[in-house]
Design a protein around this motif. Structure first.
Motif, mmCIF file in Angstrom:
data_model
loop_
_atom_site.group_PDB
_atom_site.id
_atom_site.type_symbol
_atom_site.label_atom_id
_atom_site.label_comp_id
_atom_site.label_asym_id
_atom_site.label_seq_id
_atom_site.Cartn_x
_atom_site.Cartn_y
_atom_site.Cartn_z
ATOM 1 N N VAL B 93 0.849 -1.195 0.000
ATOM 2 C CA VAL B 93 0.000 0.000 0.000
ATOM 3 C C VAL B 93 0.884 1.244 0.000
ATOM 4 N N ASN B 94 1.933 1.230 0.838
ATOM 5 C CA ASN B 94 2.829 2.384 0.932
ATOM 6 C C ASN B 94 3.483 2.678 -0.413
ATOM 7 N N LEU B 95 4.082 1.656 -1.034
ATOM 8 C CA LEU B 95 4.831 1.904 -2.270
ATOM 9 C C LEU B 95 3.905 2.268 -3.416
ATOM 10 N N SER B 96 2.707 1.650 -3.493
ATOM 11 C CA SER B 96 1.833 2.000 -4.614
ATOM 12 C C SER B 96 1.231 3.389 -4.413
ATOM 13 N N ALA B 97 0.965 3.773 -3.162
ATOM 14 C CA ALA B 97 0.455 5.134 -2.921
ATOM 15 C C ALA B 97 1.536 6.159 -3.248
ATOM 16 N N ASP B 98 2.776 5.842 -2.905
ATOM 17 C CA ASP B 98 3.904 6.716 -3.259
ATOM 18 C C ASP B 98 3.981 6.894 -4.769
ATOM 19 N N LEU B 99 3.882 5.769 -5.471
ATOM 20 C CA LEU B 99 3.973 5.737 -6.929
ATOM 21 C C LEU B 99 2.926 6.653 -7.546
ATOM 22 N N LEU B 100 1.715 6.640 -6.995
ATOM 23 C CA LEU B 100 0.636 7.438 -7.548
ATOM 24 C C LEU B 100 0.639 8.859 -6.982
ATOM 25 N N GLY B 101 1.595 9.161 -6.109
ATOM 26 C CA GLY B 101 1.689 10.523 -5.598
ATOM 27 C C GLY B 101 0.721 10.832 -4.482
ATOM 28 N N MET B 102 0.257 9.794 -3.773
ATOM 29 C CA MET B 102 -0.650 10.041 -2.657
ATOM 30 C C MET B 102 0.127 9.965 -1.352
ATOM 31 N N GLY B 103 0.899 10.997 -1.091
ATOM 32 C CA GLY B 103 1.725 10.998 0.112
ATOM 33 C C GLY B 103 0.919 10.788 1.378
ATOM 34 N N GLY B 104 -0.291 11.349 1.386
ATOM 35 C CA GLY B 104 -1.130 11.253 2.580
ATOM 36 C C GLY B 104 -1.480 9.814 2.939
ATOM 37 N N ALA B 105 -1.660 8.964 1.901
ATOM 38 C CA ALA B 105 -1.997 7.567 2.154
ATOM 39 C C ALA B 105 -0.742 6.738 2.376
ATOM 40 N N ALA B 106 0.381 7.204 1.813
ATOM 41 C CA ALA B 106 1.603 6.403 1.870
ATOM 42 C C ALA B 106 2.206 6.395 3.267
ATOM 43 N N THR B 107 2.220 7.550 3.921
ATOM 44 C CA THR B 107 2.936 7.640 5.196
ATOM 45 C C THR B 107 2.345 6.749 6.300
ATOM 46 N N PRO B 108 1.024 6.780 6.544
ATOM 47 C CA PRO B 108 0.506 5.909 7.607
ATOM 48 C C PRO B 108 0.802 4.434 7.350
ATOM 49 N N ALA B 109 0.646 3.996 6.087
ATOM 50 C CA ALA B 109 0.928 2.599 5.769
ATOM 51 C C ALA B 109 2.408 2.287 5.972
ATOM 52 N N GLY B 110 3.270 3.230 5.597
ATOM 53 C CA GLY B 110 4.707 3.025 5.745
ATOM 54 C C GLY B 110 5.103 2.908 7.205
ATOM 55 N N LEU B 111 4.531 3.789 8.031
ATOM 56 C CA LEU B 111 4.871 3.752 9.459
ATOM 57 C C LEU B 111 4.379 2.457 10.085
ATOM 58 N N SER B 112 3.177 2.037 9.679
ATOM 59 C CA SER B 112 2.650 0.792 10.222
ATOM 60 C C SER B 112 3.503 -0.397 9.775
ATOM 61 N N ALA B 113 4.001 -0.359 8.530
ATOM 62 C CA ALA B 113 4.884 -1.433 8.058
ATOM 63 C C ALA B 113 6.156 -1.498 8.901
ATOM 64 N N MET B 114 6.733 -0.322 9.195
ATOM 65 C CA MET B 114 7.951 -0.296 10.012
ATOM 66 C C MET B 114 7.690 -0.876 11.398
ATOM 67 N N ARG B 115 6.538 -0.519 11.971
ATOM 68 C CA ARG B 115 6.201 -1.033 13.308
ATOM 69 C C ARG B 115 6.058 -2.540 13.278
ATOM 70 N N LYS B 116 5.372 -3.054 12.230
ATOM 71 C CA LYS B 116 5.163 -4.507 12.158
ATOM 72 C C LYS B 116 6.482 -5.242 12.009
#
Lengths: 169, 194
Positions: B93-116
């Motif tokens: 989710v993080n990388l595909s949101a980044d790809l499409l330029g949706m920074g707002g959706a990318a960051t929460p998913a990225g942070l959650s991935a790091m936590r997991k």
């Protein structure tokens, strides 16, 4: 022949077709998204106020000019125009400061100048390395960043070289 | 960020005091905020337009589809340590949101991935190979359409604001490839030393 002015219209057509295919309310989705885009911009505004004030100060007092004269020989050795020095320096540190610096380059050198285009490409092709690093490491509760930051900075430099090489004088 | 901002302001004022340009400094300080407001207004239209397009893509399910398609290649790229695969969905989710330029959706998913991923390790352990690679990828932006730069160029009166798309995409691609290769190289070196 490929024409770069086709990119955006093609993207619009593709997006609309995706929406029609999914049978969603395209108009409603567009409006909701636009609202979000404007909200993002409004969120950015206080940061931009701070950063544009700071860059305006550095520009008017000649500090930016000095930075350029220090960095310009390095940049031109790499085939990049010296005017982008502030962008190259600020981009890994702060998105809004880099945005302010790119705007300055576009204003002084012209939007279609080589320096202006390179500044845009560098800025668009990179991320605020230190902020992102702090955010992600903080989320995971990590204190050490291993080799991530040096690797990201090398990758940033590689991206800059690619930008200079692609946008020929 | 705090340090940078303070340094910029102090450096500016000190330089002005030394060179006797305090008048210019005062003018710059007072006009900076105005510049920011008119700058934001000049970009507002293009920003709303891109936001709208992304809204259509999101509600059409394109983002979810992109994330689904990335699962298999991502699994191979990251070489997860045991327990870290739990983050795979968030990573996609993080990388595909980044790809499409949706920074707002990318960051929460990225942070959650790091936590997991961090949850799969003992606290205080140094970051794993997969975590470092994911972090590095997020520190190089991967974006198909550089929307902010296009909006900025449109506001500056460029002849064809979108003509930087291909060079930007290539530059991002080259720098991401360099990041992945360096990460793999570094982790190989780390393994050999252990």
């Amino acid at each position: 022949m490929f024409d770069s002015s086709m990119i955006l219209p093609a993207f619009v057509v593709l997006t609309v077709l995706c929406g029609m295919h999914a049978r969603i309310d395209v108009y409603g989705a567009f409006v909701r998204g636009a609202k979000e885009g404007l909200a993002t911009l409004l969120q950015m505004l206080p940061y931009l106020c701070a950063m544009l004030t700071a860059t305006a100060l550095l520009r008017e007092t000649g500090v930016l000019l000095r930075m350029e004269t220090w960095l310009a020989p390095v940049l031109s050795a790499l085939g990049l125009p010296g005017e982008i020095a502030p962008v190259a320096l600020l981009r890994p540190l702060s998105g809004s400061a880099a945005l302010a610096a790119v705007r300055d380059v576009l204003k002084t050198m012209g939007a279609d100048s080589r320096a202006g285009r390179i500044a845009c490409v560098i800025s668009g092709a990179s991320e605020t390395v230190f902020f992102t690093g702090a955010l992600y490491l903080g989320a995971a509760g990590l204190k050490r960043s291993g080799y991530a930051i040096p690797v990201a900075m090398i990758a940033y430099a590689v991206g800059m070289l690619a930008a200079g090489w692609m946008i020929s004088p | 960020m705090n340090v940078i901002f303070c340094m910029m302001l102090l450096a500016g004022v000190v330089a002005a005091a030394i060179s006797g340009g305090l008048n210019e400094a005062q003018a710059a300080l007072l006009s900076g905020g105005t510049e920011a407001v008119s700058f934001c207004l000049s970009m507002a239209g293009a920003y709303a337009f891109f936001g709208g397009l992304l809204g259509v893509l999101r509600e059409s399910g394109v983002t979810a589809e992109a994330a689904r398609m990335m699962r298999a290649p991502m699994q191979r790229l990251f070489c997860f340590a045991p327990g870290e695969e739990a983050a795979l969905d968030d990573i996609c989710v993080n990388l595909s949101a980044d790809l499409l330029g949706m920074g707002g959706a990318a960051t929460p998913a990225g942070l959650s991935a790091m936590r997991k991923m961090a949850a799969a390790h003992a606290p205080g352990e140094p970051p794993s190979e997969a975590m470092l690679l994911f972090l590095t990828l997020n520190m190089c932006s991967v974006q198909l359409l550089p929307t902010t730069m296009i909006a900025l160029r449109a506001a500056a009166g460029a002849r064809n604001p979108a003509d930087i798309t291909l060079p930007t995409l290539t530059a991002t691609g080259v720098s991401c490839a360099a990041a992945v290769l360096l990460c793999k190289f570094m982790s190989a070196g780390r393994k050999r030393r252990v």
